[in-house]
Write a protein that holds these residues in place. Structure first.
Motif, short mmCIF file in Angstrom:
data_model
loop_
_atom_site.label_atom_id
_atom_site.label_comp_id
_atom_site.label_asym_id
_atom_site.label_seq_id
_atom_site.Cartn_x
_atom_site.Cartn_y
_atom_site.Cartn_z
N LEU A 183 4.19 -21.43 -9.17
CA LEU A 183 5.32 -21.32 -8.25
C LEU A 183 6.37 -20.30 -8.69
O LEU A 183 6.86 -19.53 -7.86
N PRO A 184 6.81 -20.27 -9.95
CA PRO A 184 7.83 -19.29 -10.36
C PRO A 184 7.39 -17.85 -10.13
O PRO A 184 8.20 -16.99 -9.75
N VAL A 185 6.09 -17.59 -10.35
CA VAL A 185 5.57 -16.24 -10.13
C VAL A 185 5.70 -15.85 -8.65
O VAL A 185 6.13 -14.75 -8.30
N PHE A 186 5.35 -16.79 -7.76
CA PHE A 186 5.41 -16.52 -6.33
C PHE A 186 6.86 -16.32 -5.87
O PHE A 186 7.15 -15.43 -5.06
N ALA A 187 7.78 -17.14 -6.37
CA ALA A 187 9.19 -17.02 -5.99
C ALA A 187 9.75 -15.65 -6.39
O ALA A 187 10.51 -15.02 -5.64
N ALA A 188 9.40 -15.19 -7.59
CA ALA A 188 9.87 -13.88 -8.06
C ALA A 188 9.35 -12.76 -7.15
O ALA A 188 10.07 -11.81 -6.84
N PHE A 189 8.10 -12.90 -6.72
CA PHE A 189 7.51 -11.88 -5.84
C PHE A 189 8.26 -11.82 -4.50
O PHE A 189 8.54 -10.74 -3.99
N LEU A 190 8.58 -12.99 -3.92
CA LEU A 190 9.30 -13.02 -2.66
C LEU A 190 10.67 -12.34 -2.77
O LEU A 190 11.07 -11.58 -1.88
N LEU A 191 11.39 -12.60 -3.82
CA LEU A 191 12.69 -11.99 -4.02
C LEU A 191 12.57 -10.47 -4.13
O LEU A 191 13.45 -9.73 -3.69
N LEU A 192 11.46 -10.01 -4.68
CA LEU A 192 11.26 -8.58 -4.89
C LEU A 192 11.09 -7.82 -3.58
O LEU A 192 11.60 -6.70 -3.42
N ILE A 193 10.40 -8.42 -2.60
CA ILE A 193 10.09 -7.67 -1.37
C ILE A 193 10.95 -8.07 -0.17
O ILE A 193 10.84 -7.47 0.90
N LYS A 194 11.81 -9.09 -0.32
CA LYS A 194 12.54 -9.65 0.82
C LYS A 194 13.31 -8.60 1.61
O LYS A 194 13.14 -8.48 2.84
N ASN A 195 14.17 -7.82 0.96
CA ASN A 195 15.02 -6.87 1.67
C ASN A 195 14.22 -5.75 2.31
O ASN A 195 14.50 -5.33 3.44
N ARG A 196 13.21 -5.24 1.59
CA ARG A 196 12.39 -4.18 2.15
C ARG A 196 11.62 -4.67 3.38
O ARG A 196 11.44 -3.93 4.35
N GLN A 197 11.18 -5.93 3.32
CA GLN A 197 10.45 -6.49 4.46
C GLN A 197 11.35 -6.61 5.69
O GLN A 197 10.95 -6.27 6.81
N ARG A 198 12.58 -7.07 5.50
CA ARG A 198 13.51 -7.22 6.63
C ARG A 198 13.85 -5.86 7.23
O ARG A 198 13.86 -5.69 8.45
N SER A 200 12.06 -3.25 7.19
CA SER A 200 10.87 -2.74 7.84
C SER A 200 10.74 -3.29 9.25
O SER A 200 10.43 -2.56 10.20
N TRP A 201 11.02 -4.59 9.43
CA TRP A 201 10.91 -5.18 10.77
C TRP A 201 12.07 -4.75 11.67
O TRP A 201 11.92 -4.68 12.89
N GLN A 202 13.21 -4.45 11.10
CA GLN A 202 14.28 -3.87 11.90
C GLN A 202 13.85 -2.52 12.46
O GLN A 202 14.15 -2.18 13.61
N SER A 203 13.16 -1.74 11.66
CA SER A 203 12.68 -0.44 12.11
C SER A 203 11.63 -0.60 13.21
O SER A 203 11.62 0.16 14.18
N ILE A 253 3.51 -4.73 8.58
CA ILE A 253 2.35 -5.61 8.39
C ILE A 253 1.86 -5.56 6.94
O ILE A 253 1.39 -6.55 6.38
N HIS A 254 2.00 -4.39 6.33
CA HIS A 254 1.62 -4.25 4.91
C HIS A 254 2.42 -5.21 4.04
O HIS A 254 1.86 -5.90 3.18
N TYR A 255 3.73 -5.28 4.29
CA TYR A 255 4.57 -6.22 3.54
C TYR A 255 4.16 -7.66 3.85
O TYR A 255 4.10 -8.51 2.95
#
Length: 592
Positions: A183-198, A200-203, A253-255
């Motif tokens: 779980l800690p590994v997965f949580a760290a990954f989500l924090l890493l891509i969260k802003n870039r993902q948002r 990207s969908w705004q674009s 979609i890549h994110y």
């Protein structure tokens, strides 16, 4: 004005924050009862489904070693029953949530449509229609599942995780800790891509809006496109916009795809570690093979909710981009509205007064300055002058489609800014330059402004404006179906139908903006006869480039240089040999 282009990305004026989501909860609360029922069914379905690994553990550790054949069939039947019941409950829950999702779509879309109808002309001046329509249709569809199933599924998956964790720790706490280690590994990954993902969908939202705006513009102007053989050039523009959308969509979609990929790999690693720890670290006396088998099953079940939650997270990130646009539209201020304490305008006689009126569409750029004039009840006023001088602006201000920047406008001595819009506009007959025809019958179009009108009244109005003859030439007469914007009708026919629609309302103040611009000379003469009857006893403002149409008006105002440059009857203005005289003689020479 940069927003008023199909190839310009829209900048959010109010970025998303938690308040947007709280506002979305208003629509969810309206569906509270069916959502609670769906949640209960989900809990029951999940709880029943979680008994399957325990049954499997008992069969492997007890029933099979003791060769209890009868018990084996019994446990198998029980396991099958749990699966069937779980599936049935999930299906019922699915039907309930489908209905809830559609109800949420209906409520959001209704609020958007109601708000859009109240927004001032300026809002539509600044935006392509396609970028408005996509918010009402596509964006609402995109957020509905997140606001309905998304909430239930989020709660359900959290409960699933809790239930599974309880079962896992009840079976073996050491192997349970192995499962939780990812779980800690997965949580760290989500924090890493969260802003870039948002972002990207705004674009994606921007490129989708641009593409939709160009499609709408191209369809509306298809006639002009074919006349000037612009098909290849327009196809190139469409290809560029579609390519931009495709590029941003693939990036987004890549994110999204990175999240299930990470979950699947973590689940595989964790399951492998269960066998490593269970078989190589712990002794057979500490953990049986049935326990290892049950825990590997729970591991798969534990990471499935994690995967589902990650998909919900993806959906939420996508929905955020659309919720921002939806609430931005709902937050657009209704600047033309009833003032606090606005009063009903009583039946008017038709006196109209401009008292030092100043107005500009953009701050600091005035179209009219310090304009004053007084129109008596029943007087007919013609507004003439060069294009862009402010003729249409004058009548738009009387109708209060825009509010004055300075000064005031009075109707029968009442300041129109202090009267309700309904009581003001209901006493006006307004025919704008664009003769809009709605899909439906010709009779429906004439009746549009007065739904209680009888068939005889509708026909009488059509006869007055000389529309009756051409309407009866159609096979179905007044019941002839016309398409949106009246594509089956000539421009002149559309204007005559719009004119009949205006007359039917029997207004005290009549506004005609280029009412005869697309009518041939013969039809114009017939229409003029009907207009003369109509104008009797009504205050009227007539804008026309054909000066022959306004010769009989009581007063002609020449609009120029942000005000009224000349005013008087036709004969008086001709005698002055000023601006009106020059315009009139120029038209006469062109007609020769």
């Amino acid at each position: 004005m940069a927003r008023n282009k199909f190839d310009i990305d829209e900048n959010l004026e109010s970025p998303f924050d938690i308040r947007h989501f709280k506002r979305a909860l208003v629509y969810i609360k309206q569906q509270k009862r069916p959502m609670i029922i769906a949640l209960v069914l989900s809990v029951l379905s999940a709880g029943i489904g979680l008994t399957a690994p325990l049954i499997m553990q008992h069969v492997v550790d007890v029933t099979i070693p003791e060769k209890e054949v009868g018990a084996l069939f019994g446990w198998s039947a029980l396991m099958l029953l749990t699966i069937v019941v779980s599936v049935i409950l999930a299906a019922i829950r699915g039907r309930i949530m489908t209905s809830v999702g559609q109800d949420i779509i209906f409520e959001i879309r209704s609020d958007l449509f109601k708000h859009l109808q109240a927004l001032p002309f300026k809002y539509y001046d600044d935006r392509p229609q396609g970028k408005i329509m996509i918010r009402v249709v596509n964006y609402v569809n995109s957020v509905s599942d997140v606001l309905s199933n998304g909430i239930i599924n989020f709660i359900m998956e959290i409960l699933n995780l809790v239930f599974i964790a309880v079962f896992m720790f009840a079976v073996d706490y050491r192997l349970a800790l192995v499962i939780l280690a990812g779980l800690p590994v997965f949580a760290a990954f989500l924090l890493l891509i969260k802003n870039r993902q948002r972002r990207s969908w705004q674009s994606v939202s921007n490129k989708s809006s641009n593409l939709n705006a160009y499609m709408q513009e191209s369809i509306s102007g298809i006639g002009v496109t074919q006349i000037f053989t612009r098909e290849d050039r327009n196809e190139g523009i469409f290809t560029r916009l579609a390519t931009n959308f495709r590029t941003e969509w693939i990036k987004a979609i890549h994110y999204n795809a990175m999240i299930p990929f990470t979950v699947d790999n973590l689940a595989t690693i964790v399951t492998t570690m269960i066998y490593v720890v269970g078989l190589l670290v712990l002794s057979p006396a500490e953990v049986t093979f049935g326990v290892i088998l049950a825990m590997s099953s729970y591991a798969a079940r534990f990471w499935q909710p994690i995967l589902n939650l990650s998909n919900l997270y993806n959906g939420f990130i996508n929905a955020v981009a659309y919720l921002e646009r939806i609430f931005e539209t709902l937050d657009e201020p209704v600047t033309i509205k009833d003032a606090p304490g606005a009063k009903e305008l009583p039946p008017v006689q038709g006196r109209v007064t401009f008292d030092h009126v100043t107005f500009g569409y953009d701050a600091g750029n005035h179209v009219l300055e310090n304009l004053s004039f007084d129109v008596k009840p029943g007087e007919s006023i013609a507004l003439v002058g060069p294009t862009g001088a402010g003729k249409t602006t004058v009548v738009n201000l009387i109708s209060r489609f825009y509010d004055v920047t300075g000064g005031r406008i009075l109707v029968d001595g009442h300041n129109i800014s202090e009267a309700t819009l309904q009581s003001l506009r209901s006493q006006m007959g307004i025919m704008l330059q664009d003769s809009f025809i709605f899909s439906g019958t010709i009779m429906d179009n004439i009746r549009y402004g007065r739904l209680d009108a009888t068939e005889d009244e509708i026909i009488a109005a059509a006869k007055t404006v000389r529309a009756d003859d051409f309407i009866r030439e159609f096979e179905n007469g007044y019941m002839t179906e016309v398409n949106e914007r009246g594509s089956k009708l000539s421009q002149g026919q559309r204007q005559l139908i719009s004119f009949a629609r205006t007359l039917l309302a029997d207004p005290r103040i009549l506004i005609l903006d280029e009412a005869t611009s697309s009518i041939d000379a013969k039809t114009e003469r017939l229409l003029q006869q009907g207009m003369n009857e109509l104008l009797k006893g009504r205050t009227s403002f007539i804008i026309a480039h054909r000066l022959s149409t306004v010769r009989g008006c009581d007063r002609i105002m020449y609009v120029s240089n942000k005000g009224i440059a000349e005013s008087g009857s036709h004969d008086e203005l001709i005698a002055k040999r000023g601006l009106y005289y020059k315009l009139y003689t120029a038209q006469k020479m062109e007609a020769v």
